[in-house]
Design an enzyme around this catalytic site. Structure first.
Site, PDB file in Angstrom:
ATOM      1  N   ASP A 169      64.868  59.671  53.689  1.00  0.00           N
ATOM      2  CA  ASP A 169      66.265  60.087  53.844  1.00  0.00           C
ATOM      3  C   ASP A 169      66.580  61.347  53.032  1.00  0.00           C
ATOM      4  OD1 ASP A 169      66.080  57.493  54.872  1.00  0.00           O
ATOM      5  OD2 ASP A 169      68.150  57.028  54.352  1.00  0.00           O
ATOM      6  N   HIS A 209      72.039  57.045  60.762  1.00  0.00           N
ATOM      7  CA  HIS A 209      73.207  57.894  60.524  1.00  0.00           C
ATOM      8  C   HIS A 209      73.329  59.023  61.541  1.00  0.00           C
ATOM      9  CE1 HIS A 209      75.148  56.592  56.710  1.00  0.00           C
ATOM     10  NE2 HIS A 209      74.023  55.908  56.630  1.00  0.00           N
TER      11      HIS A 209
END
Length: 310
Positions: free
Chosen positions: A53, A114
């Site tokens: 991430d 996301h």
């Protein structure tokens, strides 16, 4: 693109300078044209560096490339969650798109949970675009690119890369290839699970406390590895204070590449280099300082929104 060359855009983004809306539109369109030809599961050769991430931490993304000797000499797989929570989601994502156009065979971008319209409207990216451009057009352009991102990658036919984890609806990598990925991430089903699931010390599939995806354990990992004749699952999706965590006798690894997550967690970050012999080499790095040598703020003092879980 609207009067700007690709290398010029890259330089602007590295210093978080404003990019015209029309330029971003053309950039996103070109990326869609490139990504549409990629498989749901992209084949990648070694050597390659796996990155977890990023979450809009642009300066730490630049550090990541520096620690890995740059994209000009190396291949990279990014496991998703490029946006939300950090202050520079737009610049981080656009920089990766520019690199994808500049070095299409050296960078693979995988979709994270996301990279959706629903999540980015709540956790920062949408608001960031409104703040920087006064409208949502750039957010919409980026969301259209999200729909074209791959769902996974296979390194040398031996290492499966994915953002979240496994799904009870998917037993083989070939089944992932048959998913219609060009859509908003569904609330359930295989595509959702690949982006949302987590490994845990459980005996069998369990509902995830995240509200999407599943928890899966060693049995599920061992079966997936055996059934697909692979040796490792590399994923991201969960904060690891030490930057990476191997589980299930080394059959799965979580890689986390956002140091001092949300500018407050105090964790280090890691990337994982896979060499030609499939050996694993981790590089650990820390967050950039909040100020430069002159005392100028690199990271804004206002903290981003903290939300559902880290």
């Amino acid at each position: 693109m609207a009067g700007m060359q690709l290398d010029e855009i890259i330089e602007y983004l590295r210093y978080s300078k404003h990019i015209p809306e029309e330029t971003i539109y053309e950039l996103c369109l070109k990326c869609q044209e490139l990504l549409v030809n990629e498989s749901n599961v992209t084949h990648v050769d070694t050597p390659v560096t796996i990155c977890g991430d990023i979450h809009g931490q642009l300066h730490d993304l630049l550090t990541l490339f520096e620690k890995s000797e740059g994209i000009e000499k190396n291949r990279f797989i990014f496991l998703g969650d490029f946006v939300d929570r950090g202050f520079y989601s737009l610049e981080s994502f656009l920089l990766l798109l520019c690199y994808k156009l500049r070095y299409p065979d050296r960078i693979t971008l995988i979709r994270g949970n996301h990279e959706t319209r629903q999540i980015t409207k709540v956790y920062g990216f949408y608001d960031e675009v409104i703040r920087k451009y006064g409208n949502s057009n750039v957010w919409r352009y980026c969301c259209e690119v999200f729909d074209y991102l791959s769902l996974g990658a296979i390194i040398n036919g031996q290492i499966f890369c994915v953002h979240g984890g496994l799904s009870p609806d998917v037993m083989t990598v070939d089944e992932i290839r048959s998913i219609d990925r060009k859509q908003e991430v569904p609330h359930e089903g295989a595509m959702c699970d690949l982006l949302w699931s987590d490994p845990d010390e459980v005996d069998t599939w369990s509902l995830s406390p995240r509200g999407a995806g599943f928890l899966f354990g060693k049995n599920e990992v061992d079966q997936f590895l055996h059934r697909n004749d692979i040796s490792l699952i590399a994923r991201a999706h969960q904060l690891v204070m030490e930057g990476y965590k191997e589980m299930f006798d080394g059959g799965l690894v979580t890689v986390w590449s956002a140091p001092n997550y949300c500018y407050r967690c105090g964790n280090v970050a890691a990337v994982l280099r896979i060499d030609d012999d499939l050996s694993r080499n981790y590089t650990i790095f820390e967050a950039v300082p909040a100020q430069d040598n002159r005392g100028n703020a690199i990271i804004p003092t206002k903290k981003p929104q903290m939300d559902y879980f880290l």
